[in-house]
Write a protein that holds these residues in place. Structure first.
Motif, PDB file in Angstrom:
ATOM      1  N   VAL A 229      35.836  34.690  33.014  1.00  0.00           N
ATOM      2  CA  VAL A 229      35.465  35.849  33.828  1.00  0.00           C
ATOM      3  C   VAL A 229      36.138  35.779  35.197  1.00  0.00           C
ATOM      4  CG1 VAL A 229      33.518  36.799  35.127  1.00  0.00           C
ATOM      5  CG2 VAL A 229      33.301  36.423  32.685  1.00  0.00           C
ATOM      6  N   VAL A 230      36.135  34.603  35.789  1.00  0.00           N
ATOM      7  CA  VAL A 230      36.768  34.433  37.104  1.00  0.00           C
ATOM      8  C   VAL A 230      38.258  34.761  37.010  1.00  0.00           C
ATOM      9  CG1 VAL A 230      37.435  32.701  38.827  1.00  0.00           C
ATOM     10  CG2 VAL A 230      35.079  32.803  38.017  1.00  0.00           C
ATOM     11  N   GLN A 231      38.907  34.255  35.965  1.00  0.00           N
ATOM     12  CA  GLN A 231      40.340  34.504  35.805  1.00  0.00           C
ATOM     13  C   GLN A 231      40.637  35.972  35.505  1.00  0.00           C
ATOM     14  OE1 GLN A 231      41.288  31.567  32.781  1.00  0.00           O
ATOM     15  NE2 GLN A 231      42.332  30.290  34.292  1.00  0.00           N
ATOM     16  N   ALA A 232      39.850  36.567  34.614  1.00  0.00           N
ATOM     17  CA  ALA A 232      40.132  37.937  34.168  1.00  0.00           C
ATOM     18  C   ALA A 232      39.833  38.965  35.243  1.00  0.00           C
ATOM     19  CB  ALA A 232      39.342  38.250  32.899  1.00  0.00           C
ATOM     20  N   ASP A 233      38.744  38.773  35.981  1.00  0.00           N
ATOM     21  CA  ASP A 233      38.283  39.797  36.920  1.00  0.00           C
ATOM     22  C   ASP A 233      38.550  39.466  38.386  1.00  0.00           C
ATOM     23  OD1 ASP A 233      37.393  40.986  34.630  1.00  0.00           O
ATOM     24  OD2 ASP A 233      35.277  40.570  34.943  1.00  0.00           O
ATOM     25  N   GLY A 234      39.098  38.281  38.659  1.00  0.00           N
ATOM     26  CA  GLY A 234      39.397  37.914  40.041  1.00  0.00           C
ATOM     27  C   GLY A 234      38.165  37.723  40.912  1.00  0.00           C
ATOM     28  N   ILE A 235      37.034  37.399  40.278  1.00  0.00           N
ATOM     29  CA  ILE A 235      35.789  37.184  41.012  1.00  0.00           C
ATOM     30  C   ILE A 235      35.795  35.787  41.627  1.00  0.00           C
ATOM     31  CG2 ILE A 235      33.283  36.870  40.682  1.00  0.00           C
ATOM     32  CD1 ILE A 235      33.496  38.938  38.428  1.00  0.00           C
ATOM     33  N   THR A 236      35.162  35.642  42.769  1.00  0.00           N
ATOM     34  CA  THR A 236      34.917  34.322  43.343  1.00  0.00           C
ATOM     35  C   THR A 236      33.573  33.850  42.818  1.00  0.00           C
ATOM     36  OG1 THR A 236      36.150  34.870  45.334  1.00  0.00           O
ATOM     37  CG2 THR A 236      34.619  33.023  45.481  1.00  0.00           C
ATOM     38  N   ALA A 237      33.548  32.657  42.226  1.00  0.00           N
ATOM     39  CA  ALA A 237      32.300  32.115  41.671  1.00  0.00           C
ATOM     40  C   ALA A 237      31.980  30.787  42.338  1.00  0.00           C
ATOM     41  CB  ALA A 237      32.415  31.939  40.165  1.00  0.00           C
ATOM     42  N   ILE A 238      30.714  30.629  42.719  1.00  0.00           N
ATOM     43  CA  ILE A 238      30.234  29.370  43.281  1.00  0.00           C
ATOM     44  C   ILE A 238      29.063  28.922  42.426  1.00  0.00           C
ATOM     45  CG2 ILE A 238      29.299  28.209  45.316  1.00  0.00           C
ATOM     46  CD1 ILE A 238      30.724  30.327  47.016  1.00  0.00           C
TER      47      ILE A 238
END
Length: 200
Positions: free
Chosen positions: A163-172
């Motif tokens: 999801v982080v890679q596909a959508d460019g979201i920052t995840a912590i």
């Protein structure tokens, strides 16, 4: 000081009581810092009033909890739909987005099932789909694999990575799970409320 770039997955490790959940609460605008600033997307959260913070949490920040936090009387699709209803998304677009998200997490055929009819891993995938509904900039996850067996936990970690890679979201992600560290771009350690390691 801590800066996390767009499209990065940061793992936060540390013993119980080290401050992981407190850090997530500060970053998500649930708690206010006694000093310093929390800046998201160029905006200082600490300077916002409560109604402005609610709006930021609805549109820019998403949370995933260890206990899933699904509404028991709603189906998987209806749980995913909740954030879209809160921002008054058009019903046609809402239905399209829910279907897209459930497909993304591999649950298209479980859309009508209620939480008690789903396994722990399936419930966590519904929670992830719900968190992604409004295309957040920041995804905060507190021990997302804590209640899952190792195989299911590994699938959830890979889903977060994708999801982080596909959508460019920052995840912590706050975690005790050493395998979570393997899929993270960066890892920091907290001890007694302080940052021990600056990252990888």
């Amino acid at each position: 000081n801590l800066a996390v770039g767009e499209g990065r997955l940061l793992a936060v490790r540390g013993r119980s009581g080290s401050g992981k959940t407190t850090l997530l609460n500060l970053l998500g605008g649930l708690d206010r810092p006694t000093s310093g600033e929390v800046i998201l997307d160029g905006e200082a959260l600490s300077g916002l009033d409560e109604s402005a913070l609610v709006e930021v949490r609805r549109t820019k920040i998403a949370f995933i909890f260890q206990a899933f936090g699904l509404i028991p009387v709603l189906s998987a699709a209806e749980n995913v739909e909740v954030p879209l209803r809160l921002v008054r998304t058009d019903p046609t677009e809402r239905a399209r987005r829910v279907a897209e998200l459930l497909a993304q997490v591999g649950l298209a055929e479980r859309a009508r099932h209620r939480p008690h009819e789903l396994s722990g891993g399936e419930q966590q995938r519904v929670a992830i789909a719900r968190a992604l509904a409004n295309r957040p900039k920041l995804l905060l996850a507190d021990e997302p694999t804590g209640q899952l067996d190792s195989e299911t936990g590994h699938r959830i970690m890979q889903l977060l990575r994708n999801v982080v890679q596909a959508d460019g979201i920052t995840a912590i992600v706050a975690t005790h799970d050493p395998r979570m560290l393997d899929v993270a771009d960066d890892v920091i350690e907290l001890r007694d409320g302080g940052l021990v390691s600056p990252g990888s």
